[in-house]
Design a protein around this motif. Sequence first.
Motif: not given
Length: 38
Positions: A12, A14-16, A18-20, A22-23
């Motif tokens: 989770q 690492k997913m956060l 990656v999301f940040g 891209f943001l």
Amino acid sequence: MPVLDPDPQHGQKKMLIVFGFFLVIFVIIGVIATIASP
């Protein structure tokens, strides 16, 4: 460090990250588009 980490504890996080990531890229593109627009 493998791209697909089999450890579910950091999945989770690492997913956060990656999301940040891209943001931040979308924000930078938006700023560049705003500056470049006439």
